[in-house]
Design an enzyme around this catalytic site. Structure first.
Site, short mmCIF file in Angstrom:
data_model
loop_
_atom_site.label_atom_id
_atom_site.label_comp_id
_atom_site.label_asym_id
_atom_site.label_seq_id
_atom_site.Cartn_x
_atom_site.Cartn_y
_atom_site.Cartn_z
N GLU A 45 0.83 -1.20 0.00
CA GLU A 45 0.00 0.00 0.00
C GLU A 45 0.87 1.25 0.00
OE1 GLU A 45 -2.90 -0.12 3.09
OE2 GLU A 45 -3.89 -1.90 2.29
N GLU B 98 2.60 0.22 3.89
CA GLU B 98 2.71 -1.07 4.56
C GLU B 98 2.51 -2.18 3.55
OE1 GLU B 98 -0.35 -1.47 7.47
OE2 GLU B 98 -1.98 -1.29 6.01
N ASN C 11 0.50 -5.87 3.37
CA ASN C 11 -0.46 -6.76 4.02
C ASN C 11 -0.29 -8.15 3.39
OD1 ASN C 11 -1.74 -4.83 5.74
ND2 ASN C 11 -2.67 -3.96 3.90
N GLU D 236 -10.89 -6.24 -0.23
CA GLU D 236 -11.18 -5.49 -1.45
C GLU D 236 -10.72 -6.16 -2.73
OE1 GLU D 236 -7.61 -3.40 0.59
OE2 GLU D 236 -9.42 -4.49 1.16
N ARG E 23 -18.61 -2.20 0.81
CA ARG E 23 -18.78 -3.13 1.92
C ARG E 23 -20.02 -2.73 2.70
NH1 ARG E 23 -12.68 -3.42 4.53
NH2 ARG E 23 -11.54 -3.38 2.55
N ASP F 238 -68.11 16.95 10.93
CA ASP F 238 -69.03 16.90 12.07
C ASP F 238 -69.93 15.68 12.03
OD1 ASP F 238 -69.98 17.72 14.46
OD2 ASP F 238 -71.11 19.43 13.72
N ASP G 93 -66.46 30.78 20.11
CA ASP G 93 -65.92 30.63 21.46
C ASP G 93 -66.93 29.86 22.28
OD1 ASP G 93 -63.95 31.39 23.67
OD2 ASP G 93 -65.86 32.09 24.49
N LYS H 45 -74.48 28.84 15.29
CA LYS H 45 -74.01 27.48 15.60
C LYS H 45 -74.90 26.88 16.68
CE LYS H 45 -69.86 25.00 17.27
NZ LYS H 45 -70.00 23.86 16.33
N HIS I 21 -75.89 26.33 11.35
CA HIS I 21 -75.40 24.97 11.65
C HIS I 21 -76.27 24.38 12.76
CE1 HIS I 21 -72.54 21.78 12.87
NE2 HIS I 21 -72.84 22.16 14.11
N HIS J 23 -77.76 20.28 14.68
CA HIS J 23 -77.69 18.82 14.83
C HIS J 23 -79.12 18.29 14.87
CE1 HIS J 23 -73.32 18.20 15.72
NE2 HIS J 23 -73.42 19.49 15.97
N THR K 242 -67.45 22.61 22.73
CA THR K 242 -66.06 22.35 23.11
C THR K 242 -65.29 23.66 23.24
OG1 THR K 242 -66.17 20.30 21.83
CG2 THR K 242 -64.00 21.06 22.49
#
Length: 1145
Positions: A263, A277, A279, A285, A330, A526, A632, A695, A725, A727, A861
């Site tokens: 290397e 070095e 090896n 590899e 790898r 709703d 509100d 409402k 609105h 129900h 709510t």
């Protein structure tokens, strides 16, 4: 070449494991050699064990690494099994002089250099000396340093180099045992790490290797090679030639035998090279070398060990040539999102990607394989080959993208970033590449979409239904009926065109000038909130959305967002409410969308800082919201002002809302009069409302009252559109809406027939039919087409049978108790869940009493929740209205009730009732004025950074500069409104993925064996999932394996079982002992604030309970000492269960 004699080698042992052992076996088998494997006891399930002809266990008394390093044991097995040669592979004993010597003494061929050559080259300092003797250029460095003191003396002495320096273990390779130190502190830390890493991993550490006729360009990350290239791109030919000559020179100087790698470092500034070095072994590899030369290096090693020469193998330096380019990646379990720390676990899925020009070398990778923590983290090597460098890069990228590894984290995202980088694509990388490009560490969020959905489906199989509120039977298979006309594109015609083109004022003007009657469809909000506990999923809305855009193009608006749908989406459906809004907007571009905005509470149940309300409205309008119905819960004008200003500044249409309660037709009811509503409407218009909304939350607006109120409002405000609105709880609402339209209202609410009635809105079909004049519809809706929408919702509603409340009809007693429509259904469900279904009549009577206790208030709510909580509290504890007045100071009221009397919701008409307020609140602070007015602005950017640190991908969360990229304004608003619910949603999605993609039936109920389902993960990406079976419970791990077939491939997931053991009978509180504190109602323990021995004050909070979103604080009835605590956080309790005991001081 394969016909060449291999000498005396008939049986070869791989003294290694995993990928390299398998590679050796394959090469040997092709040379007609028998193969022998060795394995540690931990590796008994390793693939390499059964890839060999025979396999034998190493000493079971040794550790997982030590077993492979035991030379005597290895040689003993080799001799006993009459092995002719031992190939050490790489790592472990590959550079072991001891093994080479032992083989020589035992008459076994060592497939590698001689023991003397290993001695000379395995030690990096000796190899450096050999290189100098051979005339190779070397980098300046030290002699062997055995202590920190010696190292400091060298670095700081007259011949020292200073910093930075590289520390390299004298025996080591493959990037292990190597560290960079930029200063003395780093040097001290890394010196010992290099020594210990080299010792722990490989005994004395080994390097890499290959026949020395080619140079490689390698990329290093954290001192571990991850990407290899052959040949090195852009390396000048003269430098390449010199490298090869120097490599041959050092080999010849040592009379080197077998494979090895020399290397070098090349300085790109001047082209000079330096020896690093040698090896002396095969290397990881070397697949790239094999791909470009066509030479099988392992076979060559075996044949040379058997006595062949390079000439026999026809390997001559001047005839060796390369063909094209090869790149190796790898794949390891080193997680780039966690500083490349190795991950362990079980491989759930392995889907390899092959094809022309791709080579795979694996050893531990297969479905069900367990990745052990003891060994190298590499799973597989993927090597590409192509004639051009760029093509090799693209092939490798394609293979990595195509492959799937699930169950453990891998470095694939990092490698893909490397391969996609322009510098790498240009072939100009150097050893500084990663350091100079921190963007390589930015990764997309891991998906694993199918795997996560399997976790969810498996959890349903093992632990049963998990969607809160699903109390009815599992839904049966349903054939969904779609409209007869298939609409490929959304409709473009509708009122929203006016709004987007000309703005809110022009929109309101157009509504007012419209000839005919306009409707708003509540089916998408709703209606299902009132009938199905708000559980309607986005998937079922989107399925019918394109048809809706055409059939209902004449609507005033679709109510589809806000209110309870926001938190329920995250809390129970595990969906993002913002994604729902965007997806609906894409498919319905022509009809205005309307949301419910709770004034200063936005979509929450409490007050928020003003800047949060403004930012929420801005974000909602940006992502598709048009009309903001601002109300509100107490008709408090200051709370309304904030919502109106916020919605208006965002660019939305503002519907100022007056919440209707009482009865205008009853002269005995004098609190909520016509004058009260007219004054309220005048203030709303003055605040900038574009539309006025009435409402009627409970459905108590009678036809005559509707005529009276609408007529008066029309007279007072002739140019302002009026929207009503209601129900249908009483069954009277269709008449009231028709009366309102006849009295001058511009818009009324209705729901698709199959989603109407009872606590929902009146039937749209009934109102449309009433206003048909021959073939002309005064409502602008074709009743035949409308019925096709109805058929879709009629069949779809069957999927939601587990959420049906069980109510069979409405009830006219709503005029007495005034329970809002949505709450009526929820209260009925809560009463059933709390064991109070038999007392439903009592709850309705208690609701009326609770309303009087609170001061006869507007109930919507979150004020309606206060009244509902108080009503259930009264029934559970057998309290009359007078009991509440008499015992107010000693009762542990629900938190919502206490906060209401403190003033957290604002001020109701007539104020908060005294002296009851003082007796309930006790010493808690009182809120005067608007609750949010004194709140400090929320630091949204600080919140963004906090969310970024928690939820952004691991690789980027430490970089604050990337916060806005990963944490959007939508995330901010969800977390600001509901911090806990948002966090739970993110955690759920991380574990189970995007469950909104699942069909509704499979989302709610467990699949049955043999059942199949298709899931569209994205456009053009469909996965077929078949549930096969589940295994027995693993009692040690308390989990089951659940088996699926995914796109024809078997998959298994491990699911923790939530089944508990025997239930311990809970202690009950002593009603006669004031210090024996029991649970006022069933629920869960949210918090425990005290322990045994703690001294407490009177009214001090001790335990917080939660039941169906209703929190109750259990406070100390007197000052004393806690003598027993019977519950813990998370415990489920029943009413009357003993929580704790207190004795007076």
């Amino acid at each position: 070449m394969t016909g060449l004699a291999t000498g005396a080698i008939r049986r070869v042992m791989a003294a290694n494991r995993g990928e390299i052992a398998i590679r050796i076996f394959r090469a040997a088998t092709e040379l007609n050699m028998e193969t022998v494997a060795i394995y540690s006891k931990e590796d008994i399930r390793s693939v390499h064990r059964y890839k060999a002809d025979e396999s034998y266990m190493l000493s079971p008394d040794k550790g997982p690494v030590a077993a492979y390093l035991a030379v005597d044991d290895v040689v003993r097995i080799a001799k006993e099994q009459k092995v002719d040669a031992i190939h050490p592979g790489y790592g472990f004993l590959s550079e072991s002089v001891h093994l080479a010597t032992a083989c020589e003494h035992a008459g076994i061929r060592f497939v590698g250099p001689t023991s003397k050559q290993l001695q000379a080259l395995g030690d990096k300092t000796q190899a450096r000396a050999a290189a100098i003797n051979a005339g190779l250029p070397v980098v300046g460095g030290s002699p062997p340093l055995n202590s920190l003191e010696d190292a400091h003396a060298f670095l700081e002495g007259p011949e020292g180099f200073g910093y930075p320096v590289i520390i390299k273990a004298a025996m080591g390779g493959g990037g292990r045992g190597i560290r960079i130190a930029r200063n003395k502190e780093e040097f001290n830390q890394n010196f010992e790490r290099c020594r210990s890493e080299a010792l722990v991993r490989i005994g004395r550490v080994c390097g890499c290797g290959c026949v020395c006729f080619l140079c490689l360009c390698v990329l290093v990350c954290l001192c571990v090679w991850v990407v290899e290239i052959a040949p090195a791109p852009h390396l000048p030919s003269d430098v390449r030639q010199q490298l090869c000559q120097d490599a041959v020179a050092i080999g010849r100087s040592l009379n080197y035998r077998n494979a090895g790698t020399v290397e070098f470092l090349v300085d790109t500034s001047d082209g000079r090279h330096y020896f690093m070095e040698v090896n002396p072994r095969i290397q990881v590899e070397h697949t790239v070398t094999e791909m470009v030369t066509g030479i099988d290096l392992v076979q060559s090693q075996l044949m040379i060990a058997g006595g062949a020469t390079l000439q026999d193998l026809e390997l001559k330096q001047d005839t060796i040539a390369t063909r094209g380019y090869s790149i190796q990646a790898r794949i390891t379990t080193e997680d780039p999102l966690n500083d490349f720390a190795p991950d362990t676990g079980r491989i759930q899925t392995w889907r390899p990607a092959v094809g022309f020009g791709i080579r795979l070398d694996g050893g531990t990778l297969h479905d069900g394989a367990e990745v052990l923590p003891f060994y190298d983290s590499m799973l597989i090597k993927v090597t590409s080959h192509a004639m051009k460098y760029e093509d090799a890069v693209h092939k490798l990228s394609r293979a990595l993208i195509e492959s799937r590894i699930r169950g453990v984290r891998t470095n694939v995202p990092f490698i893909l970033n490397v391969l996609r980088h322009p510098t790498f694509l240009g072939g100009g990388v150097t050893t500084r590449f990663i350091e100079e490009h921190p963007e390589l560490m930015e990764f997309p969020e891991r998906q694993n979409r199918a795997g996560k959905l399997l976790n969810y489906l498996g959890d349903l199989v093992v632990n049963g239904r998990s969607v809160v509120g699903a109390t009815g039977p599992d839904p049966e298979p349903v054939e969904i009926i779609m409209p007869s006309t298939h609409y490929e594109r959304p409709c473009e015609e509708g009122f929203r065109n006016i709004l987007t083109r000309d703005g809110p004022k022009a929109f309101a003007k157009a509504v007012r000038e419209h000839r005919g009657h306009l409707l708003m469809d509540t089916t998408w909000r709703d209606a299902h909130q009132s009938l199905l506990a708000t559980r309607l999923r986005t998937k079922d809305i989107l399925t019918i959305a394109p048809a809706t855009s055409h059939i209902l193009k004449g609507l005033y608006s679709i109510e589809n967002w806000g209110g309870a749908t926001f938190d329920v989406a995250m809390r129970f459906l595990h969906e993002c409410p913002w994604e729902r809004l965007e997806q609906m907007r894409e498919l319905v571009p022509n009809i205005p969308f309307q949301m419910l905005l709770r004034g200063a509470n936005a979509v929450g149940y409490k007050a928020y800082p003003d800047n949060v309300i403004y930012e929420f409205c801005r974000t909602a309008h940006k992502y598709g919201m048009d009309v903001f119905r601002v109300f509100d819960s107490l008709n408090d004008m200051e709370n309304l002002r904030v919502g109106i200003d916020a919605a208006g500044s965002a660019g939305g249409v503002v519907e100022g809302t007056l919440c209707y309660t009482g009865d205008l037709t009853n002269p005995a009811k004098t609190k909520y009069t016509l004058d009260y509503y007219l004054k309220l409407a005048e203030e709303l218009v003055n605040l900038g409302s574009h539309v006025l909304c009435i409402k009627d939350m409970a459905g108590v607006l009678k036809p005559d009252a509707a005529t009276q109120l609408v007529s008066a409002l029309r007279s007072e405000h002739p140019d302002v559109p009026i929207h009503v609105h209601t129900h249908d709880t009483s069954g009277l609402s269709a008449f009231s809406m028709i009366a309102a339209l006849n009295a001058g209202a511009d818009v009324v609410d209705a729901a698709t027939d199959s989603m109407s009635g009872m606590t929902s809105q009146p039937s749209m079909g009934a109102i449309v039919s009433h206003f048909m004049r021959g073939s002309e519809s005064l409502c602008g809706i074709n009743p035949v087409e409308l019925n096709e929408l109805n058929e879709y919702w009629e069949s779809t509603r069957l999927l939601y049978s587990p959420f049906e409340s069980g109510q069979k009809s409405g009830s006219a007693d709503v005029f007495v108790h005034e329970i809002p429509g949505g709450q009526y259904t929820n209260l009925f469900f809560q009463a059933t869940s709390l064991g109070l279904s038999s007392q439903w009549r009592s709850i309705k009577h208690a609701y009326a009493a609770a309303n009087r206790i609170c001061g006869d208030i507007v109930k919507v709510t979150p004020s309606s929740k206060v009244v509902g909580d108080l009503a259930q509290f009264m029934v559970q504890n057998h309290l009359t209205e007078q009991n509440v007045y008499d015992r107010a100071e000693t009762l542990n009221f629900p938190t919502s009730v206490v906060e209401y009397f403190q003033g957290y919701l604002g001020t109701p008409p007539g104020g908060l009732p005294e002296p009851l307020r003082t007796r309930i609140v006790k010493d808690k602070p009182l809120i005067t004025g608007r609750p949010g007015a004194t709140m400090e602005p929320l630091d949204l950017e600080a919140l963004r950074l906090d969310l970024h640190a928690k939820f952004s991908p691991e690789g980027v969360k430490k970089n604050p500069a990337l916060a806005s990229k990963y944490i959007t304004d939508k995330d901010l608003m969800s977390a600001a409104m509901y911090p806990k619910e948002y966090e739970d949603y993110r955690k759920f999605k991380e574990q189970f993925g995007d469950v909104s993609k699942l069909p509704t039936r499979e989302f709610i109920a467990p699949m049955q064996p043999g059942q199949e389902v298709t899931v569209d993960l994205q456009k053009g990406k469909t996965v077929l999932i078949k549930y096969l079976a589940d295994g027995p419970v693993d009692k040690e791990k308390n989990e089951k394996q659940v088996f699926f077939d995914v796109n024809g491939v078997p998959r298994a997931v491990s699911i923790k079982s939530k089944a508990s053991g025997p239930v311990k009978e809970a202690k009950k509180a002593d009603p006669g002992n004031k210090g024996s504190l029991g649970a006022p109602m069933p629920g869960a323990v949210v918090e425990v604030h005290v322990g045994v021995g703690d001294k407490v004050k009177a009214n001090q909070s001790l335990v917080v309970l939660n039941a169906m979103k209703m929190e109750t604080v259990v406070a100390a009835p007197f000052a004393g000492v806690v003598t027993a605590v019977e519950v813990s956080q998370g415990d489920t309790i029943s009413g009357g269960d003993l929580l704790l005991e207190i004795q007076p001081e």
